[in-house]
Design a protein around this motif. Structure first.
Motif, PDB file in Angstrom:
ATOM      1  N   PRO A  38      82.785  -6.147 -62.515  1.00 18.28           N
ATOM      2  CA  PRO A  38      81.759  -5.257 -61.989  1.00 18.28           C
ATOM      3  C   PRO A  38      82.265  -4.404 -60.833  1.00 18.28           C
ATOM      4  O   PRO A  38      82.984  -4.876 -59.967  1.00 18.28           O
ATOM      5  N   ASP A  39      81.909  -3.197 -60.819  1.00 23.04           N
ATOM      6  CA  ASP A  39      82.141  -2.072 -59.926  1.00 23.04           C
ATOM      7  C   ASP A  39      83.272  -1.190 -60.425  1.00 23.04           C
ATOM      8  O   ASP A  39      83.360  -0.032 -60.042  1.00 23.04           O
ATOM      9  N   ASP A  40      84.123  -1.691 -61.309  1.00 22.68           N
ATOM     10  CA  ASP A  40      85.192  -0.855 -61.842  1.00 22.68           C
ATOM     11  C   ASP A  40      84.642   0.274 -62.714  1.00 22.68           C
ATOM     12  O   ASP A  40      85.231   1.348 -62.785  1.00 22.68           O
ATOM     13  N   SER A  42      81.924   1.936 -62.121  1.00 20.25           N
ATOM     14  CA  SER A  42      81.442   2.977 -61.206  1.00 20.25           C
ATOM     15  C   SER A  42      82.587   3.665 -60.485  1.00 20.25           C
ATOM     16  O   SER A  42      82.636   4.897 -60.404  1.00 20.25           O
ATOM     17  N   VAL A  43      83.503   2.884 -59.959  1.00 19.17           N
ATOM     18  CA  VAL A  43      84.618   3.441 -59.193  1.00 19.17           C
ATOM     19  C   VAL A  43      85.553   4.231 -60.111  1.00 19.17           C
ATOM     20  O   VAL A  43      85.990   5.326 -59.767  1.00 19.17           O
ATOM     21  N   GLY A  46      82.587   6.416 -63.041  1.00 19.07           N
ATOM     22  CA  GLY A  46      81.185   6.720 -62.758  1.00 19.07           C
ATOM     23  C   GLY A  46      80.801   8.163 -63.010  1.00 19.07           C
ATOM     24  O   GLY A  46      79.766   8.441 -63.624  1.00 19.07           O
ATOM     25  N   THR A  70      86.010 -13.030 -56.875  1.00 15.46           N
ATOM     26  CA  THR A  70      86.171 -12.048 -55.804  1.00 15.46           C
ATOM     27  C   THR A  70      86.820 -12.698 -54.591  1.00 15.46           C
ATOM     28  O   THR A  70      86.319 -13.682 -54.051  1.00 15.46           O
ATOM     29  N   ARG A  84      77.236  -9.872 -58.232  1.00 18.15           N
ATOM     30  CA  ARG A  84      78.051  -8.762 -58.762  1.00 18.15           C
ATOM     31  C   ARG A  84      77.439  -8.202 -60.041  1.00 18.15           C
ATOM     32  O   ARG A  84      77.411  -6.991 -60.256  1.00 18.15           O
ATOM     33  N   GLU A  87      74.394  -6.140 -59.092  1.00 17.63           N
ATOM     34  CA  GLU A  87      74.824  -4.857 -58.524  1.00 17.63           C
ATOM     35  C   GLU A  87      75.318  -3.918 -59.627  1.00 17.63           C
ATOM     36  O   GLU A  87      75.021  -2.712 -59.605  1.00 17.63           O
ATOM     37  N   ALA A  88      76.058  -4.467 -60.591  1.00 13.22           N
ATOM     38  CA  ALA A  88      76.568  -3.642 -61.694  1.00 13.22           C
ATOM     39  C   ALA A  88      75.431  -3.109 -62.546  1.00 13.22           C
ATOM     40  O   ALA A  88      75.451  -1.948 -62.959  1.00 13.22           O
ATOM     41  N   ALA A  91      73.915  -0.239 -60.664  1.00 11.76           N
ATOM     42  CA  ALA A  91      74.795   0.935 -60.699  1.00 11.76           C
ATOM     43  C   ALA A  91      74.750   1.609 -62.061  1.00 11.76           C
ATOM     44  O   ALA A  91      74.690   2.846 -62.143  1.00 11.76           O
ATOM     45  N   CYS A  92      74.754   0.820 -63.112  1.00 13.46           N
ATOM     46  CA  CYS A  92      74.700   1.387 -64.461  1.00 13.46           C
ATOM     47  C   CYS A  92      73.381   2.124 -64.711  1.00 13.46           C
ATOM     48  O   CYS A  92      73.373   3.166 -65.351  1.00 13.46           O
TER      49      CYS A  92
END
Length: 96
Positions: A38-40, A42-43, A46, A70, A84, A87-88, A91-92
């Motif tokens: 998760p977060d990859d 978006s970063v 995204g 993490t 996580r 949060e993902a 973000a999605c």
């Protein structure tokens, strides 16, 4: 009237003239984004995800892990993974 399928090429040519960044939106209707954790998504992708979603593509994001490993997280791995993942998901939703 300009055919819809011609716009990506026209925008790319306009971009090369220096009026704005070089951006082309593929005509995909369905996209799979593979992210290590998760977060990859978006970063790393995204902006592209948002452009594709705005163009009508159906986006699916698949994570290889939940982010439970993490480094430096103060909580136990299950709590980290749950946070996580939450949060993902948020973000999605924002990315479309």
């Amino acid at each position: 009237m300009v055919p819809a399928r011609a716009w990506p090429a026209l925008l790319a040519v306009r971009s090369m003239a220096g009026e704005r960044a070089l951006i082309g939106v593929p005509g995909f209707t369905s996209v799979l984004v593979l992210a290590p954790h998760p977060d990859d998504e978006s970063v790393g992708a995204g902006g592209t995800i948002r452009l594709l979603a705005d163009a009508g593509a159906r986006i699916t994001v698949a994570f290889a892990t939940n982010g439970e490993a993490t480094i430096g997280a103060p909580d136990d791995p299950e709590e980290v993974a749950a946070r996580r993942r939450s949060e993902a998901n948020g973000a999605c939703r924002l990315l479309g």
